[in-house]
Design a protein around this motif. Sequence first.
Motif, PDB file in Angstrom:
ATOM      1  N   TRP A 161      -4.338   6.748  -8.898  1.00  0.00           N
ATOM      2  CA  TRP A 161      -4.714   6.663  -7.485  1.00  0.00           C
ATOM      3  C   TRP A 161      -6.215   6.457  -7.366  1.00  0.00           C
ATOM      4  O   TRP A 161      -6.988   7.121  -8.044  1.00  0.00           O
ATOM      5  N   THR A 162      -6.617   5.562  -6.480  1.00  0.00           N
ATOM      6  CA  THR A 162      -8.016   5.405  -6.112  1.00  0.00           C
ATOM      7  C   THR A 162      -8.121   5.807  -4.643  1.00  0.00           C
ATOM      8  O   THR A 162      -7.461   5.218  -3.790  1.00  0.00           O
ATOM      9  N   VAL A 163      -8.926   6.830  -4.384  1.00  0.00           N
ATOM     10  CA  VAL A 163      -9.057   7.382  -3.040  1.00  0.00           C
ATOM     11  C   VAL A 163     -10.522   7.313  -2.625  1.00  0.00           C
ATOM     12  O   VAL A 163     -11.404   7.726  -3.383  1.00  0.00           O
ATOM     13  N   ASP A 207      -1.646  -2.887  -2.507  1.00  0.00           N
ATOM     14  CA  ASP A 207      -2.559  -3.201  -1.412  1.00  0.00           C
ATOM     15  C   ASP A 207      -3.323  -1.931  -1.064  1.00  0.00           C
ATOM     16  O   ASP A 207      -2.941  -0.829  -1.466  1.00  0.00           O
ATOM     17  N   LEU A 208      -4.354  -2.082  -0.263  1.00  0.00           N
ATOM     18  CA  LEU A 208      -5.160  -0.961   0.201  1.00  0.00           C
ATOM     19  C   LEU A 208      -4.570  -0.408   1.490  1.00  0.00           C
ATOM     20  O   LEU A 208      -4.285  -1.164   2.419  1.00  0.00           O
ATOM     21  N   GLY A 209      -4.343   0.893   1.536  1.00  0.00           N
ATOM     22  CA  GLY A 209      -3.858   1.555   2.744  1.00  0.00           C
ATOM     23  C   GLY A 209      -4.924   2.489   3.286  1.00  0.00           C
ATOM     24  O   GLY A 209      -5.854   2.856   2.569  1.00  0.00           O
ATOM     25  N   VAL A 252      -9.744   7.681   5.408  1.00  0.00           N
ATOM     26  CA  VAL A 252      -9.385   7.754   3.996  1.00  0.00           C
ATOM     27  C   VAL A 252      -8.719   6.434   3.624  1.00  0.00           C
ATOM     28  O   VAL A 252      -7.863   5.953   4.360  1.00  0.00           O
ATOM     29  N   HIS A 253      -9.123   5.843   2.505  1.00  0.00           N
ATOM     30  CA  HIS A 253      -8.499   4.629   1.979  1.00  0.00           C
ATOM     31  C   HIS A 253      -7.839   4.967   0.660  1.00  0.00           C
ATOM     32  O   HIS A 253      -8.405   5.693  -0.154  1.00  0.00           O
ATOM     33  N   ALA A 312       0.847  -1.199   0.000  1.00  0.00           N
ATOM     34  CA  ALA A 312       0.000   0.000   0.000  1.00  0.00           C
ATOM     35  C   ALA A 312       0.880   1.247   0.000  1.00  0.00           C
ATOM     36  O   ALA A 312       2.015   1.213   0.478  1.00  0.00           O
ATOM     37  N   PRO A 313       0.370   2.350  -0.535  1.00  0.00           N
ATOM     38  CA  PRO A 313       1.138   3.597  -0.509  1.00  0.00           C
ATOM     39  C   PRO A 313       1.441   4.025   0.931  1.00  0.00           C
ATOM     40  O   PRO A 313       0.677   3.737   1.850  1.00  0.00           O
ATOM     41  N   SER A 314       2.535   4.717   1.097  1.00  0.00           N
ATOM     42  CA  SER A 314       2.908   5.272   2.390  1.00  0.00           C
ATOM     43  C   SER A 314       2.317   6.683   2.476  1.00  0.00           C
ATOM     44  O   SER A 314       2.585   7.511   1.611  1.00  0.00           O
ATOM     45  N   CYS A 315       1.508   6.935   3.507  1.00  0.00           N
ATOM     46  CA  CYS A 315       0.813   8.220   3.611  1.00  0.00           C
ATOM     47  C   CYS A 315       1.072   8.895   4.947  1.00  0.00           C
ATOM     48  O   CYS A 315       1.281   8.237   5.961  1.00  0.00           O
ATOM     49  N   ASP A 316       1.021  10.233   4.935  1.00  0.00           N
ATOM     50  CA  ASP A 316       1.119  11.048   6.141  1.00  0.00           C
ATOM     51  C   ASP A 316       0.029  12.098   6.044  1.00  0.00           C
ATOM     52  O   ASP A 316      -0.358  12.509   4.939  1.00  0.00           O
TER      53      ASP A 316
END
Length: 113
Positions: A53-55, A101-103, A85-86, A31-35
């Motif tokens: 991107w799918t948000v 993967d889904l984050g 938020v996914h 999954a993407p790394s998010c902050d």
Amino acid sequence: MRAVRTLTATALATLGLLVVTPHAALANYPAPSCDTGGSSFICDAANLGPTTWTVSRYESGSWFTYTTTTSGSTLIASCRPNMPVHVSTSYVADGVTQYSDLGGFVCYGGPWQ
């Protein structure tokens, strides 16, 4: 029998909220790394080049899903504080679409830390 149908419908509806992309089971990379901070978020994917991107954002009792494409592996967007938020991504490598993967995270309205 009615209880089973209701349970099945409820289970499917719940699963529909959790699955952002129909390709989640085909994940080829993490999954993407998010902050998050300041009612926004920044995510970085594990790839180079154009990224789709799918948000999905939860607001006012409903999930709102959108897709966007960036020229690189980073996405910056706004979000509502304290709302989930996914995020997932896809990109094409050697003619084959790769899926993450889904984050997920909860949007933070306070200052970036």
